[in-house]
Design a protein around this motif. Structure first.
Motif, PDB file in Angstrom:
ATOM      1  N   GLU A 130       6.655  26.996  49.344  1.00  0.00           N
ATOM      2  CA  GLU A 130       5.753  28.106  49.072  1.00  0.00           C
ATOM      3  C   GLU A 130       5.701  29.025  50.290  1.00  0.00           C
ATOM      4  N   ASP A 154      11.901  29.755  39.232  1.00  0.00           N
ATOM      5  CA  ASP A 154      10.526  30.087  39.587  1.00  0.00           C
ATOM      6  C   ASP A 154      10.423  30.247  41.099  1.00  0.00           C
ATOM      7  N   GLU A 155       9.237  30.630  41.585  1.00  0.00           N
ATOM      8  CA  GLU A 155       9.118  30.969  43.002  1.00  0.00           C
ATOM      9  C   GLU A 155       9.467  29.796  43.912  1.00  0.00           C
TER      10      GLU A 155
END
Length: 481
Positions: A78, A187-188
């Motif tokens: 993240e 996805d991120e």
């Protein structure tokens, strides 16, 4: 010949399975588990030691070959301000293995998982390594959870480690990861692997580290037999490896600060080895300017070019001498791993490699501010010798399996001519070396025994004739055609 890169996909039965069983018998490898191990597994699988820290909300994912069940690592990435946060969960083997117990003793006998084309000889019983302790998606599993904070350039700025209960959400494989990142459908968290991985490769370049992009030889089941193929590393393979390297370097730093631990070390190659490589580069036509450092040269090469592939194969000779180094008190005189270009520890594959469990336990104690357990401290001096024996056995298995499959593929084809590339030449007897065929994916001995024969042309395409292929030995020999 330097150790080849090998991937084994296990499945089904084939004609040489009896030979593989014979190989295991000759090497006296275990075929079953002692009753006391199975009894202990049954109990510990039901009653593992669990952490009070619940991290099951963290959406971890794994990246492994499609048929793997012994999943050691899961990750989540993240953004953290202008930088990044990497969570890396490592299977907590000690939650299931009692020090001094039956599983512990058997693991010290086996040392590491061995891979054959038809089956695995695992380090731990499958009920643990492919079940209760594996980071399979959807199950709550005890883990050592690393939190690694990076700055905007991918440099490590903070490390945290704690025991935790985790739950992987997704089980991914390399090809799918690469496709999702390339196509923009990731996805991120997964897309960030395509950001953080290259940043870590840049940091590797800055410190002078080297990762050799050598294609793997893969053994797969096909139509009642086995086949061999070459697979060049994907970028995602390297990015995934960089997360493991990052964790291993963080573990090494933690242990060195604490004055106790288990490192994976590799001494710097002598100047004579680099001088030999420069001669090889000249013979292959690989441009290596005097001012260009070796790591930068490696990054400029294309493994799909025959001369470059041959040179990369020769570069593996610089990696000889790797060892496990235990210390308690004074740090080793040279704690570095020269290819990583930093202190480094194996700690991310405890389901498959004995040393990783002990390195993980040292780090877990240090991070918690606890004394390193006596059973770990007492075992540390013994682990390097055990791992040396285990690594040697794993290399023997790898070499024997490939030799057997190659001989089976070529049996009865003596006299046929194949296209190949000379990837290695014996310095003392330059009429002998190694040829890598284009198809099938075979690497084997090549000798020109004719009177007055000239040295083999390293890195050059060559037509070669099969002179011997006998799976019973096993042996394969080629001669220039």
């Amino acid at each position: 010949m330097p150790r080849r890169h090998l991937s084994v996909r296990t499945a089904g039965t084939a004609r040489i399975d009896s030979e593989l069983a014979g190989l295991r018998a000759r090497m006296e490898l275990p075929e079953s588990w002692p009753a006391e191990v199975l009894a202990e597994v049954e109990q510990t699988a039901r009653e593992p030691r669990l952490s009070s820290y619940d991290a099951t909300a963290l959406p971890l994912f794994t990246i492994d070959p499609p048929d793997s069940m012994d999943l050691d690592q899961a990750m989540h990435l993240e953004r953290r301000g202008s930088g990044y946060r990497v969570h890396y969960a490592i299977a907590d083997v000690d939650a299931f293995v009692r020090p001094g117990g039956a599983i512990d003793a058997e693991a010290r006998r086996r040392v590491e998982t061995l891979y054959f084309p038809d089956l695995r000889v695992p380090l731990h019983p499958p009920q643990l390594s492919e079940g209760a302790a594996s980071l399979l998606p959807g199950q709550d599993v005890p883990a050592l959870l690393w939190q690694l904070d990076l700055d905007a350039d991918g440099a490590l700025v903070r490390t945290d480690l704690r025991r935790a209960l985790v739950r992987s959400r997704r089980r991914l494989e390399y090809a799918g990861v690469q496709a999702a990142i390339d196509e923009g459908t990731a996805d991120e968290a997964l897309a960030l692997l395509g950001t953080v991985g290259p940043l870590r490769e840049e940091r590797e370049a800055d410190r002078g580290g080297v990762s050799l992009p050598i294609p793997e030889q893969e053994i797969e089941l096909a139509e009642g037999g086995y086949t061999l193929s070459y697979r060049a590393p994907r970028p995602a393979d390297g990015w995934n490896a960089q997360i493991s390297l990052l964790t291993g370097m963080a573990a090494a730093a933690m242990m060195l600060d604490a004055g106790i631990g288990l490192l994976r070390t590799l001494p710097a190659a002598p100047e004579s080895a680099y001088a030999r490589l420069r001669r090889t580069a000249g013979a292959l036509g690989v441009d290596w300017p005097a001012e260009l450092p070796y790591p930068q040269l490696i990054r400029s090469l294309n493994p799909n070019r025959p001369a470059h592939a041959a040179f990369l194969n020769e570069c593996t000779g610089l990696l000889r001498g790797a060892a496990y180094t235990a210390f308690d008190g004074a740090a080793p005189a040279d704690p570095r791993h020269s290819a990583v270009a930093a202190p480094y520890a194996h700690c991310t594959a405890p389901l498959r490699r004995l040393a990783d469990r002990f390195a993980g336990e040292v780090c877990a104690a240090v991070a918690a501010g606890d004394p390193v357990p006596d059973w770990v401290r007492q075992a540390l001096p013994e682990i390097p010798k055990l791992m040396e024996t285990g690594d040697r056995r794993a290399h023997e298995v790898e070499r024997a399996c490939v030799d057997l499959v190659e001989a089976e593929l070529l049996r009865g084809r003596e006299g046929e001519v194949f296209d190949g590339v000379v990837v290695d030449v014996d310095e003392k007897k330059p009429q002998s070396g190694t040829v890598q065929l284009h198809a099938p994916a075979v690497r084997a001995k090549l000798s020109d025994d004719r009177p007055g024969a000239t040295p083999l042309p390293l890195g050059t395409r060559l037509r070669v004739r099969l002179t011997a292929a006998d799976p019973s030995k096993p042996v394969i020999r080629f001669a220039p055609a």
